[in-house]
Design an enzyme around this catalytic site. Structure first.
Site, PDB file in Angstrom:
ATOM      1  N   SER A 190      -9.797  10.578 -13.944  1.00  0.00           N
ATOM      2  CA  SER A 190     -11.099  10.396 -13.289  1.00  0.00           C
ATOM      3  C   SER A 190     -12.017  11.563 -13.617  1.00  0.00           C
ATOM      4  O   SER A 190     -11.549  12.669 -13.929  1.00  0.00           O
ATOM      5  CB  SER A 190     -10.886  10.348 -11.772  1.00  0.00           C
ATOM      6  OG  SER A 190     -12.134  10.390 -11.096  1.00  0.00           O
ATOM      7  N   TYR A 203      -7.064  13.691  -3.769  1.00  0.00           N
ATOM      8  CA  TYR A 203      -7.229  12.750  -4.895  1.00  0.00           C
ATOM      9  C   TYR A 203      -7.619  13.486  -6.184  1.00  0.00           C
ATOM     10  O   TYR A 203      -7.027  13.257  -7.249  1.00  0.00           O
ATOM     11  CB  TYR A 203      -8.296  11.722  -4.529  1.00  0.00           C
ATOM     12  CG  TYR A 203      -8.670  10.761  -5.641  1.00  0.00           C
ATOM     13  CD1 TYR A 203      -7.906   9.623  -5.883  1.00  0.00           C
ATOM     14  CD2 TYR A 203      -9.793  10.988  -6.445  1.00  0.00           C
ATOM     15  CE1 TYR A 203      -8.247   8.739  -6.899  1.00  0.00           C
ATOM     16  CE2 TYR A 203     -10.141  10.120  -7.458  1.00  0.00           C
ATOM     17  CZ  TYR A 203      -9.368   8.990  -7.680  1.00  0.00           C
ATOM     18  OH  TYR A 203      -9.718   8.121  -8.691  1.00  0.00           O
TER      19      TYR A 203
HETATM   20  P1  NAD Z   1      -8.616  -0.921  -7.347  1.00  0.00           P
HETATM   21  O1  NAD Z   1      -8.489  -0.800  -5.883  1.00  0.00           O
HETATM   22  O2  NAD Z   1      -9.089  -2.213  -7.882  1.00  0.00           O
HETATM   23  O3  NAD Z   1      -7.255  -0.587  -8.065  1.00  0.00           O
HETATM   24  C1  NAD Z   1      -6.305   0.296  -7.541  1.00  0.00           C
HETATM   25  C2  NAD Z   1      -4.995  -0.460  -7.502  1.00  0.00           C
HETATM   26  O4  NAD Z   1      -3.959   0.463  -7.204  1.00  0.00           O
HETATM   27  C3  NAD Z   1      -4.927  -1.509  -6.421  1.00  0.00           C
HETATM   28  O5  NAD Z   1      -5.395  -2.754  -6.866  1.00  0.00           O
HETATM   29  C4  NAD Z   1      -3.441  -1.549  -6.112  1.00  0.00           C
HETATM   30  O6  NAD Z   1      -2.842  -2.650  -6.752  1.00  0.00           O
HETATM   31  C5  NAD Z   1      -2.899  -0.282  -6.712  1.00  0.00           C
HETATM   32  N1  NAD Z   1      -2.161   0.483  -5.697  1.00  0.00           N
HETATM   33  C6  NAD Z   1      -2.644   1.414  -4.843  1.00  0.00           C
HETATM   34  N2  NAD Z   1      -1.637   1.867  -4.058  1.00  0.00           N
HETATM   35  C7  NAD Z   1      -0.528   1.195  -4.430  1.00  0.00           C
HETATM   36  C8  NAD Z   1       0.830   1.214  -4.017  1.00  0.00           C
HETATM   37  N3  NAD Z   1       1.258   2.046  -3.040  1.00  0.00           N
HETATM   38  N4  NAD Z   1       1.697   0.382  -4.610  1.00  0.00           N
HETATM   39  C9  NAD Z   1       1.299  -0.469  -5.589  1.00  0.00           C
HETATM   40  N5  NAD Z   1       0.037  -0.525  -6.045  1.00  0.00           N
HETATM   41  C10 NAD Z   1      -0.861   0.312  -5.476  1.00  0.00           C
HETATM   42  O7  NAD Z   1      -9.582   0.268  -7.812  1.00  0.00           O
HETATM   43  P2  NAD Z   1      -9.918   0.880  -9.257  1.00  0.00           P
HETATM   44  O8  NAD Z   1     -11.108   1.703  -9.001  1.00  0.00           O
HETATM   45  O9  NAD Z   1      -9.927  -0.142 -10.297  1.00  0.00           O
HETATM   46  O10 NAD Z   1      -8.703   1.878  -9.488  1.00  0.00           O
HETATM   47  C11 NAD Z   1      -7.928   1.895 -10.669  1.00  0.00           C
HETATM   48  C12 NAD Z   1      -7.729   3.336 -11.108  1.00  0.00           C
HETATM   49  O11 NAD Z   1      -8.986   3.866 -11.485  1.00  0.00           O
HETATM   50  C13 NAD Z   1      -7.174   4.275 -10.056  1.00  0.00           C
HETATM   51  O12 NAD Z   1      -6.208   5.117 -10.640  1.00  0.00           O
HETATM   52  C14 NAD Z   1      -8.380   5.083  -9.654  1.00  0.00           C
HETATM   53  O13 NAD Z   1      -8.009   6.364  -9.177  1.00  0.00           O
HETATM   54  C15 NAD Z   1      -9.114   5.156 -10.960  1.00  0.00           C
HETATM   55  N6  NAD Z   1     -10.522   5.531 -10.883  1.00  0.00           N
HETATM   56  C16 NAD Z   1     -11.408   4.734 -10.243  1.00  0.00           C
HETATM   57  C17 NAD Z   1     -12.740   5.109 -10.179  1.00  0.00           C
HETATM   58  C18 NAD Z   1     -13.787   4.266  -9.491  1.00  0.00           C
HETATM   59  O14 NAD Z   1     -14.903   4.730  -9.314  1.00  0.00           O
HETATM   60  N7  NAD Z   1     -13.488   3.057  -9.084  1.00  0.00           N
HETATM   61  C19 NAD Z   1     -13.156   6.313 -10.774  1.00  0.00           C
HETATM   62  C20 NAD Z   1     -12.219   7.091 -11.412  1.00  0.00           C
HETATM   63  C21 NAD Z   1     -10.903   6.697 -11.460  1.00  0.00           C
END
Ligand code: NAD
Ligand code: MG
Length: 298
Positions: A190, A203
């Protein structure tokens, strides 16, 4: 012809009509309930055979960035195993349907990434169900804001690290013996790894860890012909953000402080994962590909 990811477009205007809204969902949240809806590339991602015959495991593949990546992988010719929480079955089944329409073999493997046995079993089930594994995307993640370290629960600190870091370690450790030369591992880090928010102490620390893990492991696995890289998203519209990923009052301006002046959509991340997964990036290792609307990074 309708727009696809290759259509010449002004990135300032692209998606600029999709404004974030202050909505709230219980963790882990659903794309099905996200308002406005995110673009996962359902109607726009066009594959050109870049991952033909590949076998991918994607954690957090039910929604957001993981789901957009899954759609792209399937349309590029890969078979895909999706890991997600049991509460996310609705999102996972919708994505699985889109992948099958693209001709992919799909495994839906619900469970908790905090559980080591589930993580190790995930690899075994993927290898068995897809007949192998050659792309691992460690993307599942937990993000809960906290304004005061004296009120950050020990349990949350622990769960954020277990989900974002330990699970990546367990799954990768179990996967490596199965990965043939040419395989690729992609971890989701991230912008928080470099520009941590004051409310995301736990985080942001996990995301810096993921970067270091990626760069160290990339060197270790290079002689085996396994490439390890990371993608570092900026502010992307996903369920993570409306399940206490941000203080609710910050959501309405989400992404406005980027040089492009808007939040990103999961569909804009998928091509970065495809690039790093495919042999076209054969000389790219230990790299973090930033997809963040233009925020400077080291
Ligand atoms: P999202 O909520 O769609 O995806 C996160 C997924 O993590 C969930 O769908 C879930 O299936 C999984 N998860 C969380 N805890 C879990 C557990 N205990 N067991 C099994 N599965 C679990 O959101 P996203 O934003 O697409 O996140 C995907 C990745 O992107 C993450 O690593 C997040 O940190 C990273 N990210 C997101 C952003 C943003 O702005 N959305 C920015 C930087 C990084
Ligand atoms: Mg989800």
């Amino acid at each position: 012809m309708a727009r696809d990811q290759y259509t010449f477009t002004n990135p300032v205007e692209l998606y600029s009509e999709i404004e974030p809204r202050k909505g709230h969902q219980e963790e882990p949240g659903l794309d099905a309930d996200l308002a406005p809806q995110a673009d996962l590339g359902e109607d726009t991602y066009r594959g050109t055979g870049r991952l033909t015959g590949r076998k991918a495991l994607i954690t957090g593949g039910d929604s957001g960035i993981g789901a957009a990546t899954a759609i792209a992988f399937a349309r590029e010719g890969a078979d895909v195993a999706l890991s997600y929480l049991p509460e996310e079955e609705e999102d996972a089944q919708r994505i699985a349907g889109i992948l099958r329409e693209a001709g992919a073999t799909v495994l839906t493997l619900p469970g908790d990434l905090k559980d080591k046995e589930y993580c190790v079993g995930l690899v075994a089930q993927t290898v068995e169900g897809l007949g192998g594994l050659d792309i691992l995307v460690n993307n599942g993640g937990k993000q809960i804001y906290s304004e005061d370290i004296t009120e950050l629960p020990d349990e949350q600190f622990d769960h954020t690290f277990t989900t974002n870091v330990d699970a990546m370690f367990w799954i990768t450790k179990a996967a490596v013996p199965h990965l043939p030369a040419g395989s690729t591992i992609i971890n989701t880090t991230s912008i928080q790894a470099y520009s941590p928010s004051e409310t995301l102490v736990d985080y942001a620390s996990t995301k810096a860890t993921i970067n270091a893990f990626t760069k160290a492991l990339a060197q270790q696995l290079a002689p085996k012909g396994i490439r390890v890289n990371a993608v570092a998203p900026g502010p992307i519209w996903t369920p993570l953000q409306v399940t206490d990923g941000q203080p609710p009052e910050k959501l309405e301006q989400f992404g406005e402080d980027t040089p492009l002046g808007r939040m990103g959509q999961p569909a804009e991340l998928a091509p970065a994962y495809v690039f790093l997964a495919s042999p076209e990036s054969s000389y790219v290792l230990g790299e973090t590909l930033n997809v963040n609307g233009g925020m400077p990074t080291p």
